[in-house]
Design a protein around this motif. Sequence first.
Motif, PDB file in Angstrom:
ATOM      1  N   ASP A  59       0.829  -1.209   0.000  1.00  0.00           N
ATOM      2  CA  ASP A  59       0.000   0.000   0.000  1.00  0.00           C
ATOM      3  C   ASP A  59       0.865   1.261   0.000  1.00  0.00           C
ATOM      4  N   LEU A  60       1.832   1.319   0.905  1.00  0.00           N
ATOM      5  CA  LEU A  60       2.671   2.511   0.987  1.00  0.00           C
ATOM      6  C   LEU A  60       3.487   2.698  -0.279  1.00  0.00           C
ATOM      7  N   ASN A  61       4.037   1.618  -0.815  1.00  0.00           N
ATOM      8  CA  ASN A  61       4.822   1.744  -2.042  1.00  0.00           C
ATOM      9  C   ASN A  61       3.990   2.288  -3.194  1.00  0.00           C
ATOM     10  N   ALA A  62       2.749   1.829  -3.306  1.00  0.00           N
ATOM     11  CA  ALA A  62       1.879   2.334  -4.375  1.00  0.00           C
ATOM     12  C   ALA A  62       1.636   3.836  -4.216  1.00  0.00           C
ATOM     13  N   ARG A  63       1.465   4.281  -2.996  1.00  0.00           N
ATOM     14  CA  ARG A  63       1.246   5.702  -2.744  1.00  0.00           C
ATOM     15  C   ARG A  63       2.512   6.514  -3.023  1.00  0.00           C
ATOM     16  N   VAL A  64       3.666   5.968  -2.664  1.00  0.00           N
ATOM     17  CA  VAL A  64       4.924   6.661  -2.938  1.00  0.00           C
ATOM     18  C   VAL A  64       5.129   6.808  -4.441  1.00  0.00           C
ATOM     19  N   LEU A  65       4.898   5.733  -5.188  1.00  0.00           N
ATOM     20  CA  LEU A  65       5.080   5.781  -6.641  1.00  0.00           C
ATOM     21  C   LEU A  65       4.133   6.796  -7.282  1.00  0.00           C
ATOM     22  N   ALA A  66       2.894   6.844  -6.800  1.00  0.00           N
ATOM     23  CA  ALA A  66       1.933   7.791  -7.360  1.00  0.00           C
ATOM     24  C   ALA A  66       2.334   9.232  -7.054  1.00  0.00           C
ATOM     25  N   ALA A  67       2.741   9.494  -5.821  1.00  0.00           N
ATOM     26  CA  ALA A  67       3.156  10.848  -5.450  1.00  0.00           C
ATOM     27  C   ALA A  67       4.412  11.253  -6.210  1.00  0.00           C
ATOM     28  N   ALA A  68       5.340  10.325  -6.365  1.00  0.00           N
ATOM     29  CA  ALA A  68       6.569  10.618  -7.098  1.00  0.00           C
ATOM     30  C   ALA A  68       6.273  10.968  -8.552  1.00  0.00           C
ATOM     31  N   GLU A  69       5.346  10.247  -9.151  1.00  0.00           N
ATOM     32  CA  GLU A  69       4.991  10.536 -10.547  1.00  0.00           C
ATOM     33  C   GLU A  69       4.371  11.924 -10.676  1.00  0.00           C
ATOM     34  N   ARG A  70       3.571  12.322  -9.701  1.00  0.00           N
ATOM     35  CA  ARG A  70       2.933  13.645  -9.770  1.00  0.00           C
ATOM     36  C   ARG A  70       3.955  14.774  -9.703  1.00  0.00           C
ATOM     37  N   HIS A  71       5.108  14.535  -9.096  1.00  0.00           N
ATOM     38  CA  HIS A  71       6.079  15.608  -8.889  1.00  0.00           C
ATOM     39  C   HIS A  71       7.422  15.355  -9.587  1.00  0.00           C
ATOM     40  N   ASP A  72       7.426  14.412 -10.531  1.00  0.00           N
ATOM     41  CA  ASP A  72       8.651  14.104 -11.283  1.00  0.00           C
ATOM     42  C   ASP A  72       9.817  13.742 -10.368  1.00  0.00           C
ATOM     43  N   VAL A  73       9.511  12.974  -9.341  1.00  0.00           N
ATOM     44  CA  VAL A  73      10.541  12.492  -8.417  1.00  0.00           C
ATOM     45  C   VAL A  73      11.070  11.153  -8.917  1.00  0.00           C
ATOM     46  N   LEU A  74      12.383  10.975  -8.868  1.00  0.00           N
ATOM     47  CA  LEU A  74      13.003   9.718  -9.270  1.00  0.00           C
ATOM     48  C   LEU A  74      12.884   8.708  -8.135  1.00  0.00           C
ATOM     49  N   VAL A  75      12.595   7.454  -8.484  1.00  0.00           N
ATOM     50  CA  VAL A  75      12.337   6.433  -7.466  1.00  0.00           C
ATOM     51  C   VAL A  75      13.290   5.260  -7.617  1.00  0.00           C
ATOM     52  N   VAL A  76      13.972   4.917  -6.529  1.00  0.00           N
ATOM     53  CA  VAL A  76      14.701   3.650  -6.438  1.00  0.00           C
ATOM     54  C   VAL A  76      13.678   2.608  -5.991  1.00  0.00           C
ATOM     55  N   ASP A  77      13.239   1.785  -6.920  1.00  0.00           N
ATOM     56  CA  ASP A  77      12.179   0.818  -6.621  1.00  0.00           C
ATOM     57  C   ASP A  77      12.816  -0.484  -6.149  1.00  0.00           C
ATOM     58  N   THR A  78      12.938  -0.634  -4.823  1.00  0.00           N
ATOM     59  CA  THR A  78      13.607  -1.800  -4.261  1.00  0.00           C
ATOM     60  C   THR A  78      12.712  -3.032  -4.207  1.00  0.00           C
ATOM     61  N   PHE A  79      11.413  -2.832  -4.148  1.00  0.00           N
ATOM     62  CA  PHE A  79      10.502  -3.940  -3.857  1.00  0.00           C
ATOM     63  C   PHE A  79      10.627  -5.111  -4.827  1.00  0.00           C
ATOM     64  N   PRO A  80      10.783  -4.903  -6.131  1.00  0.00           N
ATOM     65  CA  PRO A  80      10.824  -6.053  -7.039  1.00  0.00           C
ATOM     66  C   PRO A  80      12.089  -6.898  -6.935  1.00  0.00           C
ATOM     67  N   HIS A  81      13.104  -6.428  -6.215  1.00  0.00           N
ATOM     68  CA  HIS A  81      14.403  -7.084  -6.248  1.00  0.00           C
ATOM     69  C   HIS A  81      14.652  -7.881  -4.970  1.00  0.00           C
ATOM     70  N   ALA A  82      14.640  -9.201  -5.085  1.00  0.00           N
ATOM     71  CA  ALA A  82      14.840 -10.060  -3.920  1.00  0.00           C
ATOM     72  C   ALA A  82      16.210  -9.861  -3.294  1.00  0.00           C
ATOM     73  N   ALA A  83      17.184  -9.438  -4.086  1.00  0.00           N
ATOM     74  CA  ALA A  83      18.541  -9.291  -3.557  1.00  0.00           C
ATOM     75  C   ALA A  83      18.612  -8.317  -2.387  1.00  0.00           C
ATOM     76  N   VAL A  84      17.729  -7.324  -2.360  1.00  0.00           N
ATOM     77  CA  VAL A  84      17.831  -6.317  -1.304  1.00  0.00           C
ATOM     78  C   VAL A  84      17.397  -6.854   0.057  1.00  0.00           C
ATOM     79  N   THR A  85      16.800  -8.032   0.086  1.00  0.00           N
ATOM     80  CA  THR A  85      16.406  -8.622   1.365  1.00  0.00           C
ATOM     81  C   THR A  85      17.392  -9.685   1.839  1.00  0.00           C
ATOM     82  N   ASP A  86      18.504  -9.845   1.139  1.00  0.00           N
ATOM     83  CA  ASP A  86      19.535 -10.788   1.568  1.00  0.00           C
ATOM     84  C   ASP A  86      20.079 -10.345   2.922  1.00  0.00           C
ATOM     85  N   ALA A  87      20.140 -11.254   3.883  1.00  0.00           N
ATOM     86  CA  ALA A  87      20.574 -10.918   5.243  1.00  0.00           C
ATOM     87  C   ALA A  87      21.963 -10.316   5.281  1.00  0.00           C
ATOM     88  N   ARG A  88      22.799 -10.641   4.287  1.00  0.00           N
ATOM     89  CA  ARG A  88      24.165 -10.134   4.265  1.00  0.00           C
ATOM     90  C   ARG A  88      24.236  -8.640   3.973  1.00  0.00           C
TER      91      ARG A  88
END
Length: 268
Positions: free
Chosen positions: A136-165
């Motif tokens: 929910d929060l990610n969807a709201r962030v993406l929508a707000a970013a699009e309205r203001h031409d903000v660049l987004v590092v979209d971490t959610f699709p990438h499993a690597a970012v949840t690696d414990a290391r």
Amino acid sequence: MTHTRYVALGDSQTEGLGDADEAGGLRGWADRFAELLAEREPGLLYANLAVRGRLATQVRDEQLAPALALRPDLATVMAGMNDLIRPRFDAAAVADALEDMFAALTGAGATVLTVTFPDVGRIVPMARPLLPRVIDLNARVLAAAERHDVLVVDTFPHAAVTDARLWSLDRLHAGPLGHARIAAAMAHTLGLPGSDDSWTLPLPALPRPTPWRVARGELRWFAEFAAPWVRRRLRGRSSGDGRTAKRPALLPVARPVAAEREAAPVAD
């Protein structure tokens, strides 16, 4: 596009918890990102207004005005995780606070970068019920970013970012390797020459731990990190009480005094 005045707004992740510097202070992804920028623009000035424990509305109320006063041409905004893990989470209020910052900073002429959050349940198994909040929060962030031409590092699709290391032992803050990857992600999203998408790539596979080692690790994590966090919440206290920004003024960026450190795998 050349950027010469970079200001970071946020909470503990942007302050740099989990990534100690050689002097005993904190480095963190924002410092690392500033160093990458300074390699292209030696005259870069950098300020970091982040303070640990801050909620998104506090980041807006406490840091936005000082940030605007510094007249940045580049800003990063990372806030909302402290809200997300609290019982009374309000996704709309968090997104509104973020959008207020997006609007004000881009309106002042700054290029702004922000992030989406990963599936925290892959980092902390006890947090698996929070996945709907993250989505929910990610969807709201993406929508707000699009309205203001903000660049987004979209971490959610990438499993690597949840690696414990990539995470420190508390699982709330990135470790040195994680902070390095966030900085690389910011550079790639900004289109900094020499950057690429290697921050999304998985680390070499490790042997699967036994159920006993997993259970022991969860119990130790709860005793050492989760329980103290809960006690602070019950007492109405925050890790950021009495703290101020570590770098409130725009200053030249110093090169790191030591080579990049590799993060060791997180112990069980």
